[in-house]
Design a protein around this motif. Structure first.
Motif, short mmCIF file in Angstrom:
data_model
loop_
_atom_site.label_atom_id
_atom_site.label_comp_id
_atom_site.label_asym_id
_atom_site.label_seq_id
_atom_site.Cartn_x
_atom_site.Cartn_y
_atom_site.Cartn_z
N LEU A 79 0.82 -1.21 0.00
CA LEU A 79 0.00 0.00 0.00
C LEU A 79 0.86 1.26 0.00
N SER A 80 1.97 1.23 0.71
CA SER A 80 2.89 2.38 0.70
C SER A 80 3.45 2.59 -0.70
N ASN A 81 3.81 1.50 -1.35
CA ASN A 81 4.32 1.58 -2.71
C ASN A 81 3.26 2.16 -3.65
N TYR A 82 2.02 1.70 -3.48
CA TYR A 82 0.93 2.20 -4.32
C TYR A 82 0.72 3.70 -4.09
N LYS A 83 0.74 4.10 -2.84
CA LYS A 83 0.55 5.52 -2.52
C LYS A 83 1.65 6.37 -3.16
N ASN A 84 2.88 5.88 -3.12
CA ASN A 84 4.01 6.63 -3.67
C ASN A 84 3.99 6.69 -5.19
N THR A 85 3.39 5.71 -5.84
CA THR A 85 3.38 5.69 -7.31
C THR A 85 2.09 6.26 -7.90
N LYS A 86 1.15 6.65 -7.06
CA LYS A 86 -0.13 7.15 -7.57
C LYS A 86 0.05 8.37 -8.47
N LYS A 87 0.96 9.26 -8.10
CA LYS A 87 1.15 10.48 -8.90
C LYS A 87 1.73 10.17 -10.28
N ASP A 88 2.47 9.06 -10.39
CA ASP A 88 3.03 8.66 -11.68
C ASP A 88 2.01 7.99 -12.58
N LEU A 89 0.89 7.56 -12.00
CA LEU A 89 -0.09 6.79 -12.76
C LEU A 89 -1.13 7.67 -13.44
N GLY A 90 -1.55 8.70 -12.78
CA GLY A 90 -2.65 9.50 -13.31
C GLY A 90 -3.98 8.91 -12.86
N GLU A 91 -5.01 9.21 -13.60
CA GLU A 91 -6.36 8.77 -13.23
C GLU A 91 -6.62 7.35 -13.73
N PHE A 92 -7.29 6.57 -12.89
CA PHE A 92 -7.62 5.19 -13.25
C PHE A 92 -8.64 5.18 -14.38
N GLN A 93 -8.42 4.29 -15.37
CA GLN A 93 -9.35 4.20 -16.49
C GLN A 93 -10.07 2.87 -16.52
N GLU A 94 -9.31 1.76 -16.61
CA GLU A 94 -9.97 0.46 -16.69
C GLU A 94 -9.01 -0.67 -16.36
N ILE A 95 -9.60 -1.82 -16.09
CA ILE A 95 -8.81 -3.05 -15.93
C ILE A 95 -8.77 -3.71 -17.29
N GLU A 96 -7.56 -3.89 -17.82
CA GLU A 96 -7.42 -4.44 -19.17
C GLU A 96 -7.54 -5.96 -19.19
N LYS A 97 -6.80 -6.63 -18.30
CA LYS A 97 -6.86 -8.09 -18.27
C LYS A 97 -6.34 -8.59 -16.94
N VAL A 98 -6.66 -9.84 -16.65
CA VAL A 98 -6.20 -10.50 -15.44
C VAL A 98 -5.63 -11.86 -15.84
N ASP A 99 -4.37 -12.09 -15.51
CA ASP A 99 -3.71 -13.37 -15.81
C ASP A 99 -3.63 -14.19 -14.53
N VAL A 100 -4.07 -15.44 -14.61
CA VAL A 100 -4.03 -16.34 -13.46
C VAL A 100 -3.26 -17.59 -13.85
N LYS A 101 -2.30 -17.96 -13.01
CA LYS A 101 -1.57 -19.21 -13.22
C LYS A 101 -1.19 -19.79 -11.87
N LYS A 102 -0.82 -21.05 -11.89
CA LYS A 102 -0.42 -21.71 -10.65
C LYS A 102 1.03 -22.13 -10.78
N GLU A 103 1.83 -21.69 -9.83
CA GLU A 103 3.25 -22.05 -9.78
C GLU A 103 3.50 -22.79 -8.48
N GLY A 104 3.72 -24.07 -8.58
CA GLY A 104 3.92 -24.88 -7.37
C GLY A 104 2.65 -24.91 -6.56
N ASP A 105 2.74 -24.47 -5.31
CA ASP A 105 1.55 -24.44 -4.45
C ASP A 105 1.02 -23.02 -4.27
N THR A 106 1.25 -22.17 -5.27
CA THR A 106 0.84 -20.77 -5.18
C THR A 106 0.10 -20.36 -6.44
#
Length: 199
Positions: A79-106
């Motif tokens: 969350l701290s990282n997100y707060k610090n990078t918010k100014k570099d991102l600009g305004e939120f527009q949309e979620i483009e895609k979500v990738d899901v995979k399983k690596e080992g037990d994660t």
């Protein structure tokens, strides 16, 4: 003697090979995730991301403080990282895609969100029993020119600091000549005082 050298070289090569093989990183294979699991994880991560994105600066600061008080280092850092990078991102527009995979037990989920200035990859890794996150990060995607410019700035600051320290050290070394003159004067004074005392 030659046999001993050959045996020594052979043993050295074998030990070196064993060392290299033992240090090699095992790559975990990505296994496929069922459609139900993938859609469920997509929904959970998308909702979680949207909840964080919907927070204003004050609410985000409260979330960071509560994570700090609860000693949840993973959430606090993310969350701290997100707060610090918010100014570099600009305004939120949309979620483009979500990738899901399983690596080992994660389960590894990468959510790609589009902002006004750049893309953000929200990376989350969950245990296969859904007991919690093992990784959580907000990674803005910077262009090559931005990365090179930041590297150039860091190089200039680093070289400037080193140059300033070297100049300071050279100045201190140049003062040693004055120290030597002072020591010579003090020695002459002591010698003259001793000569006067002897007379």
């Amino acid at each position: 003697m030659k046999k001993i050298k050959r045996i020594f070289i052979l043993l050295s090569v074998l030990l070196f090979s064993a060392f290299l093989l033992s240090c090699s990183k095992k790559e975990e294979e990505s296994t496929s995730v069922s459609a139900e699991e993938a859609s469920g994880l997509e929904g959970v991560i998308t909702n979680y991301f949207q909840q964080i994105e919907a927070q204003d600066d004050e609410q985000l600061e409260e979330s960071i403080n509560s994570a700090y008080k609860a000693k949840e280092e993973l959430f606090y850092n993310a969350l701290s990282n997100y707060k610090n990078t918010k100014k570099d991102l600009g305004e939120f527009q949309e979620i483009e895609k979500v990738d899901v995979k399983k690596e080992g037990d994660t389960y590894v989920v990468d959510l790609h969100a589009k902002y006004a200035k750049r893309e953000l990859i929200f990376h989350a890794a969950l245990h296969d029993d859904y007991s919690g996150f093992s990784e959580l990060s907000f990674n803005p995607v910077y262009s090559l020119s931005e990365k090179l410019f930041a590297a150039f700035q860091n190089m200039i600051v680093g070289m400037g600091t080193v140059f300033a320290v070297l100049v300071f050290i050279a100045w201190i070394i140049s003062l040693f000549a004055h120290l030597h003159r002072w020591e010579v004067r003090q020695a002459e004074k002591r010698r003259k005082e001793m000569e006067r005392a002897v007379r």
